[in-house]
Design a protein around this motif. Structure first.
Motif, mmCIF file in Angstrom:
data_model
loop_
_atom_site.group_PDB
_atom_site.id
_atom_site.type_symbol
_atom_site.label_atom_id
_atom_site.label_comp_id
_atom_site.label_asym_id
_atom_site.label_seq_id
_atom_site.Cartn_x
_atom_site.Cartn_y
_atom_site.Cartn_z
ATOM 1 N N THR A 14 20.311 115.617 47.213
ATOM 2 C CA THR A 14 18.178 115.319 46.885
ATOM 3 C C THR A 14 18.184 114.053 47.619
ATOM 4 O OG1 THR A 14 19.295 115.878 44.895
ATOM 5 C CG2 THR A 14 17.559 114.320 45.010
ATOM 6 N N LEU A 15 16.742 113.759 48.098
ATOM 7 C CA LEU A 15 15.792 112.988 48.204
ATOM 8 C C LEU A 15 15.615 112.942 47.241
ATOM 9 C CD1 LEU A 15 14.338 114.487 50.866
ATOM 10 C CD2 LEU A 15 16.205 113.454 51.283
ATOM 11 N N ASN A 16 16.355 111.372 46.436
ATOM 12 C CA ASN A 16 15.491 110.379 45.489
ATOM 13 C C ASN A 16 14.214 109.526 45.736
ATOM 14 O OD1 ASN A 16 17.631 111.266 42.967
ATOM 15 N ND2 ASN A 16 18.945 109.814 44.745
ATOM 16 N N VAL A 17 13.068 109.479 44.789
ATOM 17 C CA VAL A 17 11.974 108.713 45.178
ATOM 18 C C VAL A 17 11.653 108.104 44.415
ATOM 19 C CG1 VAL A 17 9.662 109.081 46.042
ATOM 20 C CG2 VAL A 17 11.070 110.863 46.660
ATOM 21 N N TYR A 18 11.774 106.423 45.232
ATOM 22 C CA TYR A 18 11.533 105.307 44.151
ATOM 23 C C TYR A 18 10.416 105.160 44.537
ATOM 24 C CZ TYR A 18 16.875 105.394 43.421
ATOM 25 O OH TYR A 18 18.280 104.547 43.162
ATOM 26 N N ASP A 19 8.711 105.419 43.693
ATOM 27 C CA ASP A 19 7.834 104.933 42.890
ATOM 28 C C ASP A 19 7.459 103.614 42.776
ATOM 29 O OD1 ASP A 19 4.999 104.652 43.767
ATOM 30 O OD2 ASP A 19 4.663 106.842 43.796
ATOM 31 N N VAL A 30 5.476 96.179 49.356
ATOM 32 C CA VAL A 30 6.173 94.833 49.379
ATOM 33 C C VAL A 30 7.764 95.326 47.933
ATOM 34 C CG1 VAL A 30 6.504 93.040 48.573
ATOM 35 C CG2 VAL A 30 4.667 93.904 49.277
ATOM 36 N N TYR A 31 7.498 96.778 47.385
ATOM 37 C CA TYR A 31 8.101 97.610 46.859
ATOM 38 C C TYR A 31 9.771 97.542 47.694
ATOM 39 C CZ TYR A 31 11.340 99.990 43.211
ATOM 40 O OH TYR A 31 12.548 100.806 43.479
ATOM 41 N N ALA A 32 9.132 98.762 48.590
ATOM 42 C CA ALA A 32 10.190 99.799 48.951
ATOM 43 C C ALA A 32 10.511 98.993 50.020
ATOM 44 C CB ALA A 32 9.194 100.618 49.988
ATOM 45 N N ILE A 33 9.707 97.371 51.316
ATOM 46 C CA ILE A 33 10.855 97.279 52.134
ATOM 47 C C ILE A 33 11.888 96.204 50.992
ATOM 48 C CG2 ILE A 33 10.511 94.825 53.143
ATOM 49 C CD1 ILE A 33 7.509 95.849 54.178
ATOM 50 N N LYS A 34 11.590 95.594 49.919
ATOM 51 C CA LYS A 34 12.450 94.543 48.921
ATOM 52 C C LYS A 34 13.617 95.459 48.776
ATOM 53 C CE LYS A 34 14.609 91.415 47.201
ATOM 54 N NZ LYS A 34 15.357 90.211 47.349
ATOM 55 N N PHE A 35 13.406 97.136 47.628
ATOM 56 C CA PHE A 35 14.147 97.769 47.124
ATOM 57 C C PHE A 35 15.067 98.373 48.439
ATOM 58 C CE2 PHE A 35 15.939 102.227 46.783
ATOM 59 C CZ PHE A 35 16.236 101.839 45.032
ATOM 60 N N THR A 36 14.787 98.465 49.190
ATOM 61 C CA THR A 36 15.624 99.215 50.931
ATOM 62 C C THR A 36 17.147 98.362 51.146
ATOM 63 O OG1 THR A 36 13.700 100.665 51.342
ATOM 64 C CG2 THR A 36 15.652 100.473 52.553
ATOM 65 N N PRO A 37 16.808 97.619 51.012
ATOM 66 C CA PRO A 37 17.782 96.740 51.559
ATOM 67 C C PRO A 37 18.742 96.687 50.470
ATOM 68 C CG PRO A 37 16.284 95.265 51.447
ATOM 69 C CD PRO A 37 15.280 97.194 51.541
ATOM 70 N N HIS A 38 17.843 96.171 49.167
ATOM 71 C CA HIS A 38 18.585 95.861 48.549
ATOM 72 C C HIS A 38 19.439 96.748 47.418
ATOM 73 C CE1 HIS A 38 20.220 94.270 43.858
ATOM 74 N NE2 HIS A 38 19.474 95.288 43.480
ATOM 75 N N SER A 39 19.374 98.426 48.161
ATOM 76 C CA SER A 39 19.776 99.482 47.196
ATOM 77 C C SER A 39 21.077 100.086 48.186
ATOM 78 C CB SER A 39 18.629 100.709 47.748
ATOM 79 O OG SER A 39 19.452 101.934 47.650
ATOM 80 N N VAL A 69 12.884 105.833 49.543
ATOM 81 C CA VAL A 69 13.547 107.444 48.826
ATOM 82 C C VAL A 69 15.003 107.255 49.763
ATOM 83 C CG1 VAL A 69 13.771 109.881 50.163
ATOM 84 C CG2 VAL A 69 11.145 109.023 50.027
ATOM 85 N N GLU A 70 15.918 107.624 48.380
ATOM 86 C CA GLU A 70 17.193 107.755 48.910
ATOM 87 C C GLU A 70 17.897 108.852 49.351
ATOM 88 O OE1 GLU A 70 20.516 105.427 45.948
ATOM 89 O OE2 GLU A 70 19.459 107.201 44.899
ATOM 90 N N ALA A 71 18.677 109.178 50.383
ATOM 91 C CA ALA A 71 19.192 110.323 50.592
ATOM 92 C C ALA A 71 20.633 110.227 49.934
ATOM 93 C CB ALA A 71 19.478 110.403 51.775
ATOM 94 N N SER A 72 20.837 111.850 48.677
ATOM 95 C CA SER A 72 21.899 111.186 48.417
ATOM 96 C C SER A 72 22.697 113.174 48.829
ATOM 97 C CB SER A 72 22.475 111.743 46.971
ATOM 98 O OG SER A 72 23.629 111.924 46.316
#
Length: 136
Positions: free
Chosen positions: A14-19, A90-99, A6-9
């Motif tokens: 907005t809370l953007n959900v990356y699923d 795995v996706y959530a762990i990888k995506f978060t620091p990348h974002s 989840v990315e907070a803008s």
């Protein structure tokens, strides 16, 4: 258990959900699950005092809390989908620091890739913190 990032803008409230596996949870279930976060997150920002002068995070006269954030599930074509159900963590762990790394670099005009050395260090620390956290 299903994980998503989840990315907070703050600029759009907005809370953007990356699923990465949209078949696991419907849009209606996601909205229901995120309801408490859409209320809690802006309140936490307001309580931090870091955003006390931001008009988007004020409590309107007569209201008990600040305006809720909207919840938006990002379109499937903008979020890599897992081929095997169960890889969502795995996706959530990888995506978060990348974002985080991309946002920080973008603010400084630095191009980023998925294999940035600092991002790798962050992933290791984040993963170790998750693995050492008590299970509830």
């Amino acid at each position: 258990m299903h994980w998503f990032a989840v990315e907070a803008s703050i600029s759009t409230c907005t809370l953007n959900v990356y699923d990465s596996d949209v078949a696991v949870i419907s849009d209606k279930q996601l909205q229901s699950f995120m309801k408490s976060w859409s209320t809690l997150f802006p309140s936490l920002l307001l309580q931090s005092q870091l955003f006390k002068d931001d008009p988007r995070l004020t409590i309107p006269p007569g209201a008990k809390r600040c305006k809720e954030f909207n919840v938006h599930r990002m379109p499937v074509d903008s979020v890599p989908q897992t081929k095997v159900s169960g890889d969502c963590g795995v996706y959530a762990i990888k995506f978060t620091p990348h974002s985080i790394a991309v946002a920080a670099a973008w603010g400084q005009g630095v191009p980023m890739s998925w294999n940035t050395p600092h991002e790798h260090d962050f992933v290791i620390k984040f993963t170790l913190a998750l693995l050492s956290a008590p299970v509830t």
